[in-house]
Design an enzyme around this catalytic site. Sequence first.
Site, short mmCIF file in Angstrom:
data_model
loop_
_atom_site.label_atom_id
_atom_site.label_comp_id
_atom_site.label_asym_id
_atom_site.label_seq_id
_atom_site.Cartn_x
_atom_site.Cartn_y
_atom_site.Cartn_z
N HIS A 84 52.66 67.06 -52.40
CA HIS A 84 51.97 67.97 -53.00
C HIS A 84 50.39 68.25 -52.01
CE1 HIS A 84 49.73 64.81 -55.11
NE2 HIS A 84 48.62 65.44 -54.82
N ASP A 137 57.32 63.66 -55.30
CA ASP A 137 56.51 63.84 -54.41
C ASP A 137 56.03 62.96 -53.25
OD1 ASP A 137 53.95 65.21 -54.04
OD2 ASP A 137 52.99 64.07 -55.86
N SER A 233 45.22 61.25 -53.51
CA SER A 233 46.58 61.69 -53.31
C SER A 233 47.22 61.30 -51.84
CB SER A 233 46.83 62.91 -53.74
OG SER A 233 46.77 63.27 -55.07
#
Length: 281
Positions: A84, A137, A233
Site C-alpha cells: 500500500h 500487503d 507502514s
Amino acid sequence: MKTLAIVVILFVGATLADVTPARLPEEFLQNLHKKVFQPRVVGGDYAASKQFPYQVGISTKKGGSFYWCGGSVISEEYVLTAAHCVAGEIQSVLLIFGATDRTNALQTGSSRQNITHIRDGQIIVHPLYNPMEITNDVALIKLNQKLEFSEFIKPALLPESGRFQTYDNSPAVLSGWGKVEDSGSVVQFLQYGYVTILDLNKCMQFYNTQEYDNGNICLDVENSGVSSCNGDSGGPLVSTVTGELIGVTSFGSTAGCTKGYPTGYSRVTHFREWIRFHTGL
Ligand SMILES: *[C@@H]1O[C@H](CO)[C@@H](O)[C@H](O)[C@H]1NC(C)=O
C-alpha cells in the site's frame, strides 16, 4: 473482511559475502525482560544510531502529494516494504538509509536515493495485493544504485524458510518514524518499541475476518503498550529471539493507535518464496 481500514502506513539485492545481516546488538536483547509499560512508534523510545541499520525511510510522491512509509534493507539492491506504500501511480520514491533523523540529509552514516524515473519492474507489488481486505500487503523496491553497507546500513536477516510459524506470545521489536500519538504527524527521529505477538485468531476476530490469514502477524498492543501508527507502514518487525525480519507493518484500527487495539503485519515467511523469486535472496 477487515472492516477497520488502514491506519498504519510505514518501508533492498545480493548480500556482500563479508557483511552479516543486522542482528540486534546484545544490549538491546538483554533489556527485554525488564520491559516497562510506558504508553506513549506510539509508546516507543528514541532509536540510537546503528541500532536499526536495516530501517529505511520512504517518501513517495503520488498525485502531487508526499506520503511517508518505512521499509527494510534486505540486500544491496532491494528494499522490502508494504504494497500500500508504493501501489498505484507513484511519481518518485525517496529512500533514506542509515538515518535516525529523517530530516537531516547530512547525518553521519546516512545516505539517500531519490528515484525520480521509476523503471518497469523497479517496484514489484505482490500480484495478489488486495487493498480492500489488506492482504498480501508486500512490495519490493529495486534501487538505482547498490547500497554500501556499513555500521549504519545493513540488511535485515530474512527467515531462511517459508515455514509457517505462529510466533504467538513471542517478543519482537518494531521501529519507524510514524506518529507517536493519534493527533500528531510523522516524527523527526526514529522510534522503536518492544512488542509481543498476539494469537492470530484473536486478531482476526477483532478485525472481523472470516478467514484465518497465514499471511499476517498481529501484535498484542494492549499488553505491549507499544503500537505502530500512521507513517510506520512498510517498516520492520524483527524477532528478538532469532533476529529475523518477520513482519512488514501493514494495518491498524481506524479507531486510532492509542486504544490498545491489535496492529497487523505481513508475515515474511508467508512471502519468503515470492521474495526469493524476485530477488534471488
Ligand atoms: C525527489 O524527486 C521528486 C521528483 O522530482 C521531488 O519532487 C522531490 O523534492 C525530491 N526529493 C528530494 C529530497 O530531493
